[in-house]
Design an enzyme around this catalytic site. Structure first.
Site, short mmCIF file in Angstrom:
data_model
loop_
_atom_site.label_atom_id
_atom_site.label_comp_id
_atom_site.label_asym_id
_atom_site.label_seq_id
_atom_site.Cartn_x
_atom_site.Cartn_y
_atom_site.Cartn_z
N GLY A 22 0.83 -1.21 0.00
CA GLY A 22 0.00 0.00 0.00
C GLY A 22 0.85 1.25 0.00
N ASN A 23 0.22 2.35 0.28
CA ASN A 23 0.97 3.60 0.37
C ASN A 23 0.36 4.49 1.45
OD1 ASN A 23 -1.12 5.41 -0.89
ND2 ASN A 23 -0.80 3.95 -2.56
#
Ligand code: CTP
Length: 429
Positions: free
Chosen positions: A231-232
């Protein structure tokens, strides 16, 4: 409540009579300040009869009572309807060459402004900049709506309906009734609460009324196995603020929500997605009907080449794991290629640039590559951007010109971004 109604010189001044009337009927003490030009459109006796108070217009009348400051000091709320392009410009620049200008400057009451003018004047860069400045100072802008203007013209610029203006204005002071003179209210110099913005009172009016806006927000998540993902750090705050701002301005808004850390405002229709592939699919479908597409989501550029069916275990994976990643499609570039006539496509670029020059240089090249109409650039880093409440952006348009720079709360920045792209939408607004 002591309400000052400022009326400036446009044909919609005749509708201001109903703004005054609605406030009086609700039990408020209404003081009208009409500019000289307003009195060419509507008579003083009418306004005095309806407001049940003398109408003020001359800066040099009643000087002994220091009226140029006393009216503003006594006000709990100031409504300016209609506000012409000229009045907006004067308010934005703090001019005080008439009683209305003096009153606004001398007051700490919330100010609610209902613009009315021709579509071209509303879309003019000068007006856009003035409106953006007023908004950034916490002044609430109600409308304008789209519809029949003076003469045969139809378009954005028509003053919102008097009842809508009154409703939105009273919402700014917390729905204050006639006896709530001291109701808590944001001063005009501070940011008004998001919920007090005009469009939330009436999603049918505002400068994006009738438009369909598609916004993606948040960070995509690419699964590795049933419990893990890549993810980020995107929180989705800026995209959600854009959705709220577009809704407030009358648009019908669809949010393609990747992982968000903030709630979505009521009234926005939400499509939940997880991965870049899901986002691409949803974006393709929903973009077909959108007038404005804003890709604010942080999309994973790569995904794991294979997703493990079962949780990856240390015993089988060993001490060192190598992940093979494959490129995700560029959704924004795809949308830009497929966009239909008149559709406006806006991208975002979060860059770890050393300074603004580098940010703009990298942004221009990215805009070119993506083929979108506008790119919103912001600097990110270990301690910059993402979960922060504030943001600072530069907007470049196709061809590379910088059309806007803004900083402030993500709500303020959202409105500034919509202001910046609005001219491209205007013909259909
Ligand atoms: N974007 C997209 N699809 C992707 C990656 C990004 O639609 N696979 C969109 C983002 O939503 C954003 C814009 O493209 O509006 C720019 O994203 P960014 O990650 O900065 O661009 P990249 O093309 O990934 O460039 P870089 O190589 O600098 O990461």
């Amino acid at each position: 409540m002591n309400v000052v109604v400022g009326i400036s010189g446009g044909i919609a001044a005749y509708k201001a009579v109903n703004v005054v009337r609605a406030l009086v009927l609700e039990g408020h003490d209404v003081h009208v300040i009409a500019t000289d030009a307003a009195l060419r459109f509507v008579g003083k006796p009418t306004l005095e009869a309806i407001s049940r108070n003398p109408v003020n217009s001359d800066l040099y009348e009643g000087v002994a009572q220091v009226r140029h400051v006393s009216i503003g000091q006594a006000a709990d709320l100031i409504i300016i309807a209609p506000a012409t392009a000229n009045t907006l410009a004067k308010l934005a620049h703090g001019l005080a060459d008439d009683l209305l200008g003096n009153t606004v400057l001398a007051s700490t009451a919330p100010v609610v402004v209902a613009p009315a003018m021709h579509t071209e004047m509303w879309g003019n860069q000068a007006t856009r900049a003035n409106v953006a400045l007023l908004r950034s100072r916490g002044i609430t802008i109600v409308g304008p709506a789209s519809g029949r203007l003076t003469g045969e013209d139809v378009g954005a610029g028509r003053m919102s309906e008097p009842d809508d203006i009154v409703r939105a204005a009273l919402a700014v002071v917390g729905g204050a009734g006639p006896d709530d003179a001291a109701a808590p209210a944001p001063a005009s110099g501070s940011a008004a609460p998001d919920s007090a913005d005009p469009g939330s009172a009436d999603p049918g009016s505002g400068d994006l009324a009738g438009l369909r806006v598609l916004i993606s927000a948040g960070g995509t998540r690419e699964p590795l196995d049933p419990v893990r993902f890549l993810g980020n750090r995107s929180s989705g705050r800026q995209g959600v603020a854009l959705a709220a701002a577009a809704l407030e301005r009358g648009a019908s808004v669809t949010l393609l929500a990747a992982h968000l850390e903030v709630p979505v405002p009521e009234g926005v229709s939400v499509v939940h997605v997880q991965t870049a592939a899901e986002l691409e699919e949803a974006a393709r479908v929903h973009a077909q009907r959108a007038d404005l597409v804003i890709m604010a989501a942080a999309v994973a550029d790569y995904r794991p080449a294979a997703v493990a069916e079962q949780k990856i275990k240390k015993e089988t994976a060993g001490d060192r794991v190598t992940l093979e990643l494959v490129r995700n499609p560029d959704i924004l570039a795809g949308l830009a290629v497929e966009r239909r006539d008149g559709q406006v496509v806006v991208g975002f670029a979060a860059e770890t640039a050393a300074d603004e020059d580098e940010l703009v240089r990298v942004g221009r090249a990215k805009l070119e590559r993506k083929g979108c109409d506008y790119l919103v650039l912001n600097r990110v880093g270990w301690s910059l951007g993402f979960a922060a409440e504030d943001n600072a952006v530069v907007v470049v348009q196709r061809g590379g010109d910088i059309v806007m720079e803004a900083s402030g709360s993500k709500a303020t920045v959202a409105h500034r971004i919509l202001d910046a792209v609005h001219p491209a939408l205007l013909p259909r607004a």
